[in-house]
Design a protein around this motif. Structure first.
Motif, short mmCIF file in Angstrom:
data_model
loop_
_atom_site.label_atom_id
_atom_site.label_comp_id
_atom_site.label_asym_id
_atom_site.label_seq_id
_atom_site.Cartn_x
_atom_site.Cartn_y
_atom_site.Cartn_z
N GLU A 184 -44.08 -17.51 -8.39
CA GLU A 184 -45.24 -17.92 -7.60
C GLU A 184 -45.12 -19.38 -7.20
O GLU A 184 -45.64 -19.82 -6.19
N ASN A 185 -44.44 -20.15 -8.09
CA ASN A 185 -44.40 -21.59 -7.91
C ASN A 185 -43.05 -22.07 -8.46
O ASN A 185 -42.63 -21.60 -9.52
N PRO A 186 -42.39 -22.98 -7.75
CA PRO A 186 -41.07 -23.40 -8.24
C PRO A 186 -41.11 -24.00 -9.64
O PRO A 186 -40.10 -23.99 -10.35
N ALA A 187 -42.27 -24.53 -10.05
CA ALA A 187 -42.36 -25.14 -11.39
C ALA A 187 -42.41 -24.11 -12.50
O ALA A 187 -42.17 -24.43 -13.66
N ASP A 188 -42.71 -22.87 -12.18
CA ASP A 188 -42.78 -21.84 -13.21
C ASP A 188 -41.40 -21.62 -13.84
O ASP A 188 -40.39 -21.76 -13.17
N PHE A 189 -41.40 -21.32 -15.11
CA PHE A 189 -40.10 -21.14 -15.77
C PHE A 189 -40.03 -19.77 -16.43
O PHE A 189 -41.06 -19.12 -16.68
N VAL A 190 -38.82 -19.35 -16.72
CA VAL A 190 -38.61 -17.98 -17.15
C VAL A 190 -38.83 -17.81 -18.65
O VAL A 190 -38.44 -18.65 -19.47
N LEU A 191 -39.53 -16.74 -19.01
CA LEU A 191 -39.76 -16.39 -20.42
C LEU A 191 -38.86 -15.23 -20.83
O LEU A 191 -38.42 -15.12 -21.97
N TRP A 192 -38.62 -14.35 -19.88
CA TRP A 192 -37.82 -13.15 -20.15
C TRP A 192 -36.92 -12.92 -18.95
O TRP A 192 -37.40 -12.98 -17.81
N LYS A 193 -35.64 -12.68 -19.20
CA LYS A 193 -34.69 -12.49 -18.11
C LYS A 193 -34.23 -11.04 -18.09
O LYS A 193 -33.74 -10.53 -19.12
N ALA A 194 -34.36 -10.41 -16.94
CA ALA A 194 -33.90 -9.03 -16.81
C ALA A 194 -32.40 -8.97 -17.05
O ALA A 194 -31.66 -9.91 -16.73
N GLN A 195 -31.96 -7.86 -17.62
CA GLN A 195 -30.53 -7.70 -17.95
C GLN A 195 -29.67 -7.73 -16.68
O GLN A 195 -30.01 -7.12 -15.67
N LYS A 196 -28.56 -8.43 -16.79
CA LYS A 196 -27.54 -8.36 -15.74
C LYS A 196 -26.40 -7.51 -16.29
O LYS A 196 -26.25 -7.43 -17.51
N PRO A 197 -25.59 -6.93 -15.41
CA PRO A 197 -24.53 -6.04 -15.92
C PRO A 197 -23.66 -6.73 -16.96
O PRO A 197 -23.25 -7.87 -16.76
N GLY A 198 -23.41 -6.03 -18.04
CA GLY A 198 -22.51 -6.54 -19.08
C GLY A 198 -23.15 -7.52 -20.05
O GLY A 198 -22.48 -8.01 -20.95
N GLU A 199 -24.43 -7.82 -19.87
CA GLU A 199 -25.06 -8.78 -20.78
C GLU A 199 -25.76 -8.05 -21.92
O GLU A 199 -26.30 -6.97 -21.73
N PRO A 200 -25.81 -8.68 -23.11
CA PRO A 200 -26.58 -8.08 -24.19
C PRO A 200 -28.06 -8.04 -23.80
O PRO A 200 -28.53 -8.95 -23.11
N ALA A 201 -28.76 -7.01 -24.19
CA ALA A 201 -30.17 -6.90 -23.79
C ALA A 201 -30.98 -6.16 -24.84
O ALA A 201 -30.44 -5.39 -25.64
N TRP A 202 -32.27 -6.42 -24.82
CA TRP A 202 -33.21 -5.80 -25.75
C TRP A 202 -34.30 -5.10 -24.93
O TRP A 202 -34.62 -5.53 -23.82
N GLU A 203 -34.86 -4.08 -25.53
CA GLU A 203 -35.94 -3.36 -24.85
C GLU A 203 -37.20 -4.20 -24.86
O GLU A 203 -37.49 -4.87 -25.85
N SER A 204 -37.95 -4.12 -23.77
CA SER A 204 -39.22 -4.85 -23.71
C SER A 204 -40.17 -4.11 -22.78
O SER A 204 -39.72 -3.20 -22.06
N PRO A 205 -41.44 -4.47 -22.75
CA PRO A 205 -42.37 -3.83 -21.81
C PRO A 205 -41.97 -4.05 -20.35
O PRO A 205 -42.47 -3.35 -19.47
N TRP A 206 -41.08 -5.03 -20.10
CA TRP A 206 -40.68 -5.34 -18.71
C TRP A 206 -39.28 -4.83 -18.41
O TRP A 206 -38.66 -5.20 -17.43
N GLY A 207 -38.76 -4.02 -19.30
CA GLY A 207 -37.43 -3.46 -19.14
C GLY A 207 -36.43 -4.18 -20.03
O GLY A 207 -36.77 -5.10 -20.78
N MET A 208 -35.16 -3.76 -19.94
CA MET A 208 -34.12 -4.37 -20.77
C MET A 208 -33.90 -5.82 -20.31
O MET A 208 -33.86 -6.11 -19.12
N GLY A 209 -33.74 -6.69 -21.28
CA GLY A 209 -33.52 -8.09 -20.93
C GLY A 209 -33.36 -8.95 -22.17
O GLY A 209 -33.13 -8.44 -23.27
N ARG A 210 -33.47 -10.25 -21.98
CA ARG A 210 -33.34 -11.19 -23.10
C ARG A 210 -34.27 -12.38 -22.87
O ARG A 210 -34.66 -12.65 -21.73
N PRO A 211 -34.60 -13.09 -23.93
CA PRO A 211 -35.57 -14.17 -23.78
C PRO A 211 -34.96 -15.42 -23.17
O PRO A 211 -33.75 -15.64 -23.24
#
Ligand code: ZN
Length: 474
Positions: free
Chosen positions: A177-204
């Motif tokens: 929404e705003n360039p100042a916002d920062f990421v809390l959870w990153k969606a999985q990219k191919p080949g990356e380790p990931a964990w299940e979350s309410p927003w899909g597979m990803g990592r913090p």
């Protein structure tokens, strides 16, 4: 104790939340490599903070995390063809080796980010639920900086001039929404380790890990959060936003930040070729000298690392060891006589040195002045204790020395090592052995001949209460 609080930008009297107890969180290493001397500074500084608080009677819970999942970890593991977990396990092991050699005690808890996914996800969920965070279209979750009015209170940076941290710059983010916002959870990219979350597979993201782990072990509000000055923004600013955004309570009462390290007068960087890991230095110096070097300056001042400085620090440290060994030796033969008037005066001065030590440490951890107080004690011990001194006097001075050096983590082992020292050649050791036998047989002529031969070969043989010792002549 007076602590310089980065949040209020002044020294304040430390008051714990719970009487007699202190909770401290220190940002730990990202375990993708050996740690460098810049990392070593906060580890040493805040280890000393903890020890001094313990000396003052506090029960300290000291939490230092391992960041074991982030972009650097993933890239390095890929380069080496191993898993992120294998990389983390290896460099956590290497951390222990270097930390031990630097005299850094293990924390009360060393949480690993990957072992706290549940807490991390729960914290993000709380922020989403109360409007402080929002999921993007692709499975990322962002912190809504505009929802937290306290943003910038630590760093003085407002939303407009907020730069992005290096770890976030790697991500191409399109639906903030705003360039100042920062990421809390990153969606999985191919080949990356990931964990299940309410927003899909990803990592913090990195920032949320520290908020979640600190609050897990220390509660929503705790006493002291520390780290290097380079972490103040955005990392610590974001931790405040996340934690206070979720709980509505103050996150941390005292923020402590150590200053930067330069190498030979320049900023340390891989491109300048002046990048030193602690492991590199251990090939040349006993790492206790690095500890002495770091503590010889105030933790908030910038310091300049050079080989000369470490070498000088080693010399200072050796003076402590020599004084300690002399006191230990005196103790083995000290008479059980009553304290003389001179000895009483000496013990009064020793109390004074202890007072100065504590006053210095209470003044925002002025370790440089605390070290001077120890050297005052050393000078007094060297000048006023000898073979006629009473056991009670020697013991009292040695106890005081042990207590004070113990807080700074000096002179805790048998002796300083010298990694550059060549082993004594086999034939010299053989001659020394023969000489010991000659002495035993009272063959003084042979004994002297052997001693001279050893000397001619460039080694010195010393007879000590613990037997003979051989060392290289300097
Ligand atoms: Zn952190």
């Amino acid at each position: 104790m007076q602590i310089y609080n980065s949040l209020t930008r002044r020294k304040e009297t430390f008051k714990p939340i719970h009487e007699g107890k202190v909770g401290i969180y220190a940002c730990g290493p990202t375990v993708y490599n050996y740690f460098h001397i810049g990392n070593a500074r906060p580890f040493i500084t805040f280890d000393v903070l903890r020890r001094q608080l313990e000396r003052e009677g506090y029960e300290v819970t000291f939490v230092q995390n391992f960041t074991d999942i982030d972009d650097k970890m993933i890239n390095r593991a890929n380069e080496q063809g191993i898993t992120v977990k294998e990389l983390a396990d290896r460099f956590i092991g290497e951390y222990w080796t270097d930390a031990k050699a630097l005299g850094i005690r293990p924390a009360t808890v060393h949480p690993r980010a990957t072992e706290h996914m549940q807490q991390i996800i729960a914290l993000i969920q709380r922020l989403v639920d109360n409007g402080h965070a929002y999921p993007g279209k692709n499975g990322d979750v962002y912190y809504r900086v505009s929802a937290f009015s306290g943003y910038g209170k630590l760093s003085g940076q407002n939303m407009e001039d907020r730069e992005m941290g290096a770890s976030e710059r790697l991500d191409v983010e399109t639906d903030k929404e705003n360039p100042a916002d920062f990421v809390l959870w990153k969606a999985q990219k191919p080949g990356e380790p990931a964990w299940e979350s309410p927003w899909g597979m990803g990592r913090p993201g990195w920032h949320i890990e520290c908020s979640a782990m600190s609050m897990t072990y220390l509660g929503d509000t705790f006493d002291i959060h520390c780290g290097g000055k380079d972490l103040l923004f955005p990392h610590h600013e974001n931790e405040i936003a996340q934690s206070e955004g979720a709980t509505g309570h103050p996150y941390v009462h005292y923020w402590m930040h150590n200053g930067f390290i330069n190498v030979d007068g320049e900023k340390m960087s891989k491109s300048l070729g002046n990048f030193w890991t602690v492991r590199d230095i251990s090939k040349e110096f006993d790492l206790e000298a690095v500890r002495m070097f770091m503590l010889s300056a105030h933790y908030r001042s910038p310091i300049n690392f050079s080989h000369e400085q470490i070498s000088e620090a080693r010399t200072s440290l050796q003076r402590m060891y020599t004084a300690r060994d002399r006191m230990r030796d005196l103790l083995t033969k000290a008479p059980d006589s009553a304290l003389t008037a001179d000895e009483q005066a000496l013990l009064e001065r020793v109390k004074e040195h202890e007072r100065r030590f504590d006053e210095s440490m209470d003044d925002d951890l002025n370790t440089a002045a605390a070290i001077s107080a120890i050297f005052e004690l050393v000078r007094d011990a060297n000048a006023h204790l000898d073979q006629h001194s009473s056991r009670a006097a020697v013991q009292a001075v040695l106890d005081s020395f042990t207590a004070l050096t113990g807080v700074l983590g000096f002179a805790q082992k048998d002796k300083l090592s010298d990694p550059t020292e060549q082993p004594i050649p086999e034939e010299i050791m053989q001659m020394a052995q023969e000489r010991a036998e000659a002495r035993k047989a009272k063959d003084w002529k042979r004994s002297d001949e052997l001693r001279d031969a050893i000397k001619a070969a460039g080694y010195i043989l010393e007879d000590t209460p613990q037997g003979q010792k051989v060392r290289k002549a300097t």
